[in-house]
Design a protein around this motif. Structure first.
Motif, PDB file in Angstrom:
ATOM      1  N   MET A   1       0.851  -1.173   0.000  1.00 22.65           N
ATOM      2  CA  MET A   1       0.000   0.000   0.000  1.00 22.65           C
ATOM      3  C   MET A   1       0.891   1.229   0.000  1.00 22.65           C
ATOM      4  O   MET A   1       1.786   1.362   0.818  1.00 22.65           O
ATOM      5  CB  MET A   1      -0.891  -0.103   1.229  1.00 22.65           C
ATOM      6  N   GLY A   2       0.696   2.140  -0.896  1.00 24.25           N
ATOM      7  CA  GLY A   2       1.533   3.317  -1.041  1.00 24.25           C
ATOM      8  C   GLY A   2       0.976   4.523  -0.330  1.00 24.25           C
ATOM      9  O   GLY A   2      -0.010   4.458   0.378  1.00 24.25           O
ATOM     10  N   ALA A   3       1.601   5.661  -0.553  1.00 21.59           N
ATOM     11  CA  ALA A   3       1.210   6.907   0.095  1.00 21.59           C
ATOM     12  C   ALA A   3      -0.151   7.390  -0.378  1.00 21.59           C
ATOM     13  O   ALA A   3      -0.747   8.241   0.238  1.00 21.59           O
ATOM     14  CB  ALA A   3       2.264   7.982  -0.161  1.00 21.59           C
ATOM     15  N   GLN A   4      -0.660   6.811  -1.441  1.00 21.78           N
ATOM     16  CA  GLN A   4      -1.954   7.228  -1.963  1.00 21.78           C
ATOM     17  C   GLN A   4      -3.100   6.705  -1.113  1.00 21.78           C
ATOM     18  O   GLN A   4      -4.246   6.931  -1.412  1.00 21.78           O
ATOM     19  CB  GLN A   4      -2.126   6.718  -3.408  1.00 21.78           C
ATOM     20  N   GLY A   5      -2.805   5.977  -0.044  1.00 19.73           N
ATOM     21  CA  GLY A   5      -3.808   5.309   0.763  1.00 19.73           C
ATOM     22  C   GLY A   5      -4.727   6.214   1.540  1.00 19.73           C
ATOM     23  O   GLY A   5      -5.598   5.748   2.232  1.00 19.73           O
ATOM     24  N   GLY A   6      -4.568   7.505   1.495  1.00 14.40           N
ATOM     25  CA  GLY A   6      -5.468   8.405   2.185  1.00 14.40           C
ATOM     26  C   GLY A   6      -4.703   9.329   3.103  1.00 14.40           C
ATOM     27  O   GLY A   6      -3.622   9.003   3.579  1.00 14.40           O
ATOM     28  N   GLY A   7      -5.308  10.490   3.369  1.00 16.61           N
ATOM     29  CA  GLY A   7      -4.655  11.502   4.184  1.00 16.61           C
ATOM     30  C   GLY A   7      -4.330  11.049   5.589  1.00 16.61           C
ATOM     31  O   GLY A   7      -3.228  11.265   6.080  1.00 16.61           O
ATOM     32  N   THR A   8      -5.279  10.403   6.266  1.00 18.08           N
ATOM     33  CA  THR A   8      -5.051   9.993   7.640  1.00 18.08           C
ATOM     34  C   THR A   8      -3.949   8.959   7.728  1.00 18.08           C
ATOM     35  O   THR A   8      -3.081   9.037   8.591  1.00 18.08           O
ATOM     36  CB  THR A   8      -6.355   9.448   8.256  1.00 18.08           C
ATOM     37  N   MET A   9      -3.943   7.986   6.835  1.00 16.31           N
ATOM     38  CA  MET A   9      -2.902   6.968   6.849  1.00 16.31           C
ATOM     39  C   MET A   9      -1.534   7.585   6.592  1.00 16.31           C
ATOM     40  O   MET A   9      -0.552   7.204   7.215  1.00 16.31           O
ATOM     41  CB  MET A   9      -3.207   5.867   5.839  1.00 16.31           C
ATOM     42  N   LEU A  10      -1.482   8.533   5.695  1.00 15.50           N
ATOM     43  CA  LEU A  10      -0.228   9.209   5.398  1.00 15.50           C
ATOM     44  C   LEU A  10       0.231  10.025   6.606  1.00 15.50           C
ATOM     45  O   LEU A  10       1.417  10.004   6.959  1.00 15.50           O
ATOM     46  CB  LEU A  10      -0.375  10.102   4.165  1.00 15.50           C
ATOM     47  N   GLU A  11      -0.687  10.709   7.262  1.00 11.53           N
ATOM     48  CA  GLU A  11      -0.346  11.482   8.459  1.00 11.53           C
ATOM     49  C   GLU A  11       0.189  10.564   9.556  1.00 11.53           C
ATOM     50  O   GLU A  11       1.149  10.900  10.241  1.00 11.53           O
ATOM     51  CB  GLU A  11      -1.567  12.247   8.964  1.00 11.53           C
ATOM     52  N   GLU A  12      -0.426   9.402   9.713  1.00 13.30           N
ATOM     53  CA  GLU A  12       0.030   8.439  10.720  1.00 13.30           C
ATOM     54  C   GLU A  12       1.428   7.929  10.384  1.00 13.30           C
ATOM     55  O   GLU A  12       2.269   7.761  11.274  1.00 13.30           O
ATOM     56  CB  GLU A  12      -0.949   7.276  10.829  1.00 13.30           C
ATOM     57  N   LEU A  13       1.692   7.688   9.114  1.00 10.90           N
ATOM     58  CA  LEU A  13       3.006   7.231   8.683  1.00 10.90           C
ATOM     59  C   LEU A  13       4.056   8.301   8.967  1.00 10.90           C
ATOM     60  O   LEU A  13       5.149   8.005   9.471  1.00 10.90           O
ATOM     61  CB  LEU A  13       2.989   6.874   7.200  1.00 10.90           C
ATOM     62  N   ILE A  14       3.746   9.538   8.651  1.00 10.04           N
ATOM     63  CA  ILE A  14       4.676  10.645   8.898  1.00 10.04           C
ATOM     64  C   ILE A  14       4.944  10.786  10.393  1.00 10.04           C
ATOM     65  O   ILE A  14       6.099  10.943  10.811  1.00 10.04           O
ATOM     66  CB  ILE A  14       4.127  11.953   8.286  1.00 10.04           C
ATOM     67  N   LEU A  15       3.902  10.707  11.211  1.00 13.51           N
ATOM     68  CA  LEU A  15       4.071  10.811  12.659  1.00 13.51           C
ATOM     69  C   LEU A  15       4.917   9.660  13.194  1.00 13.51           C
ATOM     70  O   LEU A  15       5.837   9.869  13.997  1.00 13.51           O
ATOM     71  CB  LEU A  15       2.709  10.839  13.354  1.00 13.51           C
ATOM     72  N   ALA A  16       4.653   8.462  12.727  1.00 12.57           N
ATOM     73  CA  ALA A  16       5.447   7.307  13.159  1.00 12.57           C
ATOM     74  C   ALA A  16       6.902   7.460  12.708  1.00 12.57           C
ATOM     75  O   ALA A  16       7.831   7.154  13.462  1.00 12.57           O
ATOM     76  CB  ALA A  16       4.850   6.015  12.609  1.00 12.57           C
TER      77      ALA A  16
END
Length: 152
Positions: A1-16
């Protein structure tokens, strides 16, 4: 699953990612973490990669010299959130590599530096039941008479 997976998922990835990077500073796992972060930023070219490496070195030195390393890590976190957000905005394909890097770094971190982040959002009358490292058992009565809900 890439960064296109949605804003919230991307925000969670960046925070992690940001949390993991600053947690690794001034630990035995730092050199591996530093190398992985530098590889992420090589997409921007050698000059930018060198700048990120210098920034990582300076930030890690601040943490190492600090009387309160956790306070310094918390102060540096927003910087790395912005850096990762910018990188993934420009190179969404880097998301999977960041996920792998987070996992690799977290495995090497001392137990005291392993941080867990959990974001739970309930909207429009929704409910969230969440736990980290445990169980959630919910016994809920159906809506209606005697449940305490919607009685006016």
């Amino acid at each position: 699953m890439g960064a296109q997976g949605g804003g919230t998922m991307l925000e969670e990835l960046i925070l992690a990612g940001g949390t993991t990077v600053v947690a690794a500073m001034a630990t035995d796992s730092w050199m591996a973490a530093r190398g992985g972060v530098a590889r992420l930023f090589c997409r921007r070219g050698e000059d930018q990669q060198a700048a990120v490496e210098a920034q990582l070195d300076n930030n890690a030195a601040l943490v190492a010299r600090a009387d309160d390393p956790e306070r310094v890590r918390q102060a540096l976190l927003p910087v790395w959130l912005l850096e990762l957000e910018s990188l993934l905005g420009q190179y969404p394909d880097a998301a999977d590599e960041l996920r792998e890097l987070i996992s690799a770094i977290q495995e090497r971190l001392p137990e005291t530096q392993r941080g867990w982040v959990q974001n739970n959002v309930a909207k429009d009358g929704g409910q969230v039941f969440a736990a980290q490292g445990g169980n959630v058992i919910v016994h809920q009565a159906p809506p209606g008479k005697g449940s305490g809900g919607d009685a006016q």
